[in-house]
Design a protein around this motif. Structure first.
Motif, PDB file in Angstrom:
ATOM      1  N   PRO A 169      14.908  87.490  92.797  1.00  0.00           N
ATOM      2  CA  PRO A 169      14.341  88.686  93.438  1.00  0.00           C
ATOM      3  C   PRO A 169      14.839  89.998  92.836  1.00  0.00           C
ATOM      4  CG  PRO A 169      16.028  87.694  94.831  1.00  0.00           C
ATOM      5  CD  PRO A 169      15.831  86.758  93.681  1.00  0.00           C
ATOM      6  N   ASP A 170      15.886  89.935  92.001  1.00  0.00           N
ATOM      7  CA  ASP A 170      16.428  91.160  91.404  1.00  0.00           C
ATOM      8  C   ASP A 170      15.829  91.468  90.033  1.00  0.00           C
ATOM      9  OD1 ASP A 170      18.228  91.737  93.522  1.00  0.00           O
ATOM     10  OD2 ASP A 170      19.596  90.195  92.770  1.00  0.00           O
ATOM     11  N   THR A 171      14.941  90.598  89.548  1.00  0.00           N
ATOM     12  CA  THR A 171      14.268  90.835  88.265  1.00  0.00           C
ATOM     13  C   THR A 171      12.773  90.954  88.498  1.00  0.00           C
ATOM     14  OG1 THR A 171      15.959  89.545  87.106  1.00  0.00           O
ATOM     15  CG2 THR A 171      13.929  90.021  85.910  1.00  0.00           C
ATOM     16  N   LEU A 172      12.228  92.112  88.207  1.00  0.00           N
ATOM     17  CA  LEU A 172      10.790  92.334  88.291  1.00  0.00           C
ATOM     18  C   LEU A 172      10.187  92.015  86.932  1.00  0.00           C
ATOM     19  CD1 LEU A 172       8.272  93.488  89.807  1.00  0.00           C
ATOM     20  CD2 LEU A 172       8.905  95.722  88.859  1.00  0.00           C
ATOM     21  N   PHE A 173       9.324  91.002  86.893  1.00  0.00           N
ATOM     22  CA  PHE A 173       8.662  90.641  85.641  1.00  0.00           C
ATOM     23  C   PHE A 173       7.182  90.972  85.741  1.00  0.00           C
ATOM     24  CE2 PHE A 173       6.280  87.423  83.116  1.00  0.00           C
ATOM     25  CZ  PHE A 173       6.593  87.945  81.866  1.00  0.00           C
ATOM     26  N   ILE A 174       6.711  91.872  84.888  1.00  0.00           N
ATOM     27  CA  ILE A 174       5.305  92.269  84.835  1.00  0.00           C
ATOM     28  C   ILE A 174       4.743  91.868  83.480  1.00  0.00           C
ATOM     29  CG2 ILE A 174       3.651  94.163  84.987  1.00  0.00           C
ATOM     30  CD1 ILE A 174       5.715  95.753  86.578  1.00  0.00           C
ATOM     31  N   SER A 175       3.695  91.075  83.469  1.00  0.00           N
ATOM     32  CA  SER A 175       3.058  90.668  82.219  1.00  0.00           C
ATOM     33  C   SER A 175       1.623  91.175  82.188  1.00  0.00           C
ATOM     34  CB  SER A 175       3.077  89.144  82.069  1.00  0.00           C
ATOM     35  OG  SER A 175       2.497  88.751  80.840  1.00  0.00           O
ATOM     36  N   ILE A 176       1.308  91.964  81.151  1.00  0.00           N
ATOM     37  CA  ILE A 176      -0.051  92.460  80.920  1.00  0.00           C
ATOM     38  C   ILE A 176      -0.577  91.702  79.706  1.00  0.00           C
ATOM     39  CG2 ILE A 176      -1.448  94.505  80.440  1.00  0.00           C
ATOM     40  CD1 ILE A 176       1.057  96.151  81.381  1.00  0.00           C
ATOM     41  N   HIS A 177      -1.656  90.955  79.872  1.00  0.00           N
ATOM     42  CA  HIS A 177      -2.054  90.031  78.808  1.00  0.00           C
ATOM     43  C   HIS A 177      -3.540  89.705  78.883  1.00  0.00           C
ATOM     44  CE1 HIS A 177      -0.553  87.833  82.367  1.00  0.00           C
ATOM     45  NE2 HIS A 177      -1.687  87.161  82.220  1.00  0.00           N
ATOM     46  N   GLN A 178      -4.048  89.128  77.812  1.00  0.00           N
ATOM     47  CA  GLN A 178      -5.429  88.640  77.804  1.00  0.00           C
ATOM     48  C   GLN A 178      -5.533  87.450  78.760  1.00  0.00           C
ATOM     49  OE1 GLN A 178      -7.279  88.241  73.906  1.00  0.00           O
ATOM     50  NE2 GLN A 178      -8.538  86.537  74.622  1.00  0.00           N
ATOM     51  N   ASP A 179      -6.603  87.418  79.514  1.00  0.00           N
ATOM     52  CA  ASP A 179      -6.832  86.387  80.527  1.00  0.00           C
ATOM     53  C   ASP A 179      -6.531  84.993  79.980  1.00  0.00           C
ATOM     54  OD1 ASP A 179      -8.322  84.444  82.220  1.00  0.00           O
ATOM     55  OD2 ASP A 179      -9.027  86.242  83.238  1.00  0.00           O
ATOM     56  N   GLY A 180      -5.713  84.232  80.724  1.00  0.00           N
ATOM     57  CA  GLY A 180      -5.298  82.908  80.284  1.00  0.00           C
ATOM     58  C   GLY A 180      -6.415  81.898  80.148  1.00  0.00           C
ATOM     59  N   ARG A 181      -7.579  82.187  80.682  1.00  0.00           N
ATOM     60  CA  ARG A 181      -8.725  81.286  80.477  1.00  0.00           C
ATOM     61  C   ARG A 181      -9.296  81.402  79.080  1.00  0.00           C
ATOM     62  NH1 ARG A 181     -12.031  83.267  85.665  1.00  0.00           N
ATOM     63  NH2 ARG A 181     -11.217  85.210  84.797  1.00  0.00           N
ATOM     64  N   THR A 182      -8.848  82.423  78.347  1.00  0.00           N
ATOM     65  CA  THR A 182      -9.393  82.680  77.011  1.00  0.00           C
ATOM     66  C   THR A 182      -8.340  82.639  75.908  1.00  0.00           C
ATOM     67  OG1 THR A 182      -9.077  85.097  77.144  1.00  0.00           O
ATOM     68  CG2 THR A 182     -11.121  84.201  78.058  1.00  0.00           C
ATOM     69  N   LEU A 183      -7.076  82.395  76.255  1.00  0.00           N
ATOM     70  CA  LEU A 183      -6.016  82.510  75.260  1.00  0.00           C
ATOM     71  C   LEU A 183      -4.791  81.711  75.687  1.00  0.00           C
ATOM     72  CD1 LEU A 183      -5.503  84.168  72.583  1.00  0.00           C
ATOM     73  CD2 LEU A 183      -4.233  85.792  74.013  1.00  0.00           C
ATOM     74  N   TYR A 184      -4.054  81.194  74.700  1.00  0.00           N
ATOM     75  CA  TYR A 184      -2.758  80.549  74.932  1.00  0.00           C
ATOM     76  C   TYR A 184      -1.839  81.517  75.684  1.00  0.00           C
ATOM     77  CZ  TYR A 184       1.803  78.485  73.929  1.00  0.00           C
ATOM     78  OH  TYR A 184       3.055  77.940  74.053  1.00  0.00           O
ATOM     79  N   PRO A 185      -1.009  81.039  76.610  1.00  0.00           N
ATOM     80  CA  PRO A 185      -0.751  79.650  77.000  1.00  0.00           C
ATOM     81  C   PRO A 185      -1.577  79.167  78.190  1.00  0.00           C
ATOM     82  CG  PRO A 185       0.935  81.058  77.926  1.00  0.00           C
ATOM     83  CD  PRO A 185       0.015  81.970  77.157  1.00  0.00           C
ATOM     84  N   GLY A 186      -2.619  79.888  78.560  1.00  0.00           N
ATOM     85  CA  GLY A 186      -3.496  79.438  79.642  1.00  0.00           C
ATOM     86  C   GLY A 186      -2.922  79.662  81.026  1.00  0.00           C
ATOM     87  N   SER A 187      -2.048  80.637  81.158  1.00  0.00           N
ATOM     88  CA  SER A 187      -1.416  80.920  82.451  1.00  0.00           C
ATOM     89  C   SER A 187      -1.382  82.427  82.657  1.00  0.00           C
ATOM     90  CB  SER A 187      -0.001  80.329  82.483  1.00  0.00           C
ATOM     91  OG  SER A 187       0.767  80.815  81.387  1.00  0.00           O
TER      92      SER A 187
END
Length: 440
Positions: free
Chosen positions: A166-184
């Motif tokens: 809870p002390d680490t905020l992880f924000i990922s901005i990425h191409q939709d996983g339905r169209t690119l690796y790793p699919g998540s």
């Protein structure tokens, strides 16, 4: 003489002795062209921009983050120790106030490496940002950290490592996983039961341009960072959102990356992906450096840059706006969602299947988490990969409450060494790693 408004540290490590193959996108030329550009443009001659040489991380630095199977030496090469060490070097310069901010331009990259490591995933063996972060937490007492991953691929390894924190905020901005690796990296992936909301995924459609990505930064990322109030902001600075990248489908530019950096104001940036070796990386990296230094980057443009050609469609505009609204809605409902996820359970279990695409390994995990409102919770991972070791990995979090600390120790003491090739205890509260090995 030109002078940087913000004193900025740089580390370069192209890793001459590490490449997946001589023609693979992940090879030393990724950084050599950038290094040449930085020298030719005289960026290192600017007063206030300082180059550091990378140090190595230690075995203990890595073991704060990873369970390496069968051992550390089977997973890491010398280049991995230096790449993670370059990130650590920059972090130390920032924490010691030698510089205001810093950029580690290093490879091999790391954001696809999970907590348990049987091999390489997405060109990543160990997670260099996580190793750096856990070092500065131990050495400098840092607690609340925000990681903003702007690589085009979802940072699934960093997400896995901090899923229950809870002390680490992880924000990922990425191409939709339905169209690119790793699919998540979907909106529903919000963190474990003890840390719901600390993971934020912002999947964007193919052909998103700088208008869309900068809209996400302004309308979603910055308000959340303001609310979370991190002590340190780390940018996993992947550059494969660029319009010329050969393995992705986005339309970002060097100007866009520089503006993103200006808005985000990261304390530390660490290079991740980006495979347009000549057409993008020298310009993008120069833009990030100038933005971190607080200098003018308005003249910086790729030779073939054409904003009209890469302008995003009205459909993409609507998609981006909708995603931002949902992200903020989830953020403000995170406590309610966390209560629903925990329910009345004492323990929560989940099964995972993980594919190591670089090494062609399949891993099966069974995870048991102690539900806790006081800390991230003791974690037990039963992991087995085909033709690899079967291990039991027990993690006691850094700020563990007494009950979770006792539970982790009990799991370790009760584990039958005969049933596993190795049993690990990663006791972050005591900052020790212990191992039990199957008797010969």
């Amino acid at each position: 003489m030109l002078r940087a408004r913000n004193k900025t540290g740089l580390v370069f490590f192209p890793a001459f002795d590490w490449a997946i193959s001589p023609t693979h996108p992940e090879r030393e030329e990724r950084l050599l062209y950038t290094q040449d550009q930085v020298f030719e443009e005289g960026i290192l001659d600017i007063e206030g921009i300082i180059e550091y040489k990378p140090d190595l991380v230690t075995k203990k630095d890595v073991q704060r983050v990873h369970f390496c199977v069968p051992d550390l030496w089977a997973v890491m090469t010398e280049s991995h120790f230096i790449s993670a060490g370059g990130a650590k070097t920059i972090a130390m310069a920032v924490m010691d106030k030698q510089v205001d901010c810093g950029f580690a331009l290093v490879r091999p990259p790391g954001h696809h490496a999970n907590r348990v490591v049987h091999g390489a995933r997405g060109f990543c063996n160990v997670n260099i940002e996580a190793i750096m972060i856990e070092y500065i937490r131990k050495a400098y007492g840092v607690n609340r950290v925000a990681i903003v991953d702007t690589d085009c691929h979802h940072g699934d390894g960093t997400q896995d490592i901090y899923w229950h924190d809870p002390d680490t905020l992880f924000i990922s901005i990425h191409q939709d996983g339905r169209t690119l690796y790793p699919g998540s990296g979907f909106l529903s992936e919000m963190g474990g039961p003890n840390a719901v909301g600390s993971t934020i995924n912002i999947p964007l459609p193919p052909n998103t341009s700088e208008d869309g990505i900068l809209h996400v930064i302004r309308e979603a990322v910055l308000p959340i960072l303001e609310d979370f109030k991190p002590e340190i902001i780390v940018n996993s600075a992947g550059q494969d959102n660029h319009y010329s990248d050969p393995i992705t489908n986005m339309n970002f530019s060097a100007q866009g990356y520089a503006e993103l950096t200006t808005l985000l104001k990261p304390d530390i940036a660490v290079l991740e992906g980006g495979y347009a070796i000549e057409g993008a990386l020298p310009y993008v990296n120069a833009g990030i450096i100038l933005a971190m230094a607080g200098m003018d980057y308005s003249h910086l443009k790729e030779p073939d840059y054409n904003p009209e050609r890469i302008r995003q469609s009205p459909e993409v505009n609507r998609w981006v706006e909708k995603v931002c609204k949902k992200v903020l809605e989830n953020w403000y409902k995170r406590r309610q969602l966390g209560e629903m996820a925990r329910g009345d359970n004492r323990f929560i279990e989940r099964d995972r299947k993980i594919f190591y695409d670089t090494d062609n390994i399949y891993e099966r995990q069974h995870e048991t988490l102690r539900v806790c409102e006081a800390c991230g919770g003791a974690l037990r991972i039963d992991s087995e990969a085909q033709e690899r070791k079967h291990i039991l990995a027990i993690h006691i979090p850094r700020n563990a409450c007494q009950d979770c600390h006792d539970q982790g120790l009990a799991w370790y003491e009760e584990a039958d060494a005969d049933a596993y090739d190795k049993v690990y205890l990663q006791d972050r509260a005591a900052d020790v790693m212990k191992e039990k090995v199957k008797p010969a």
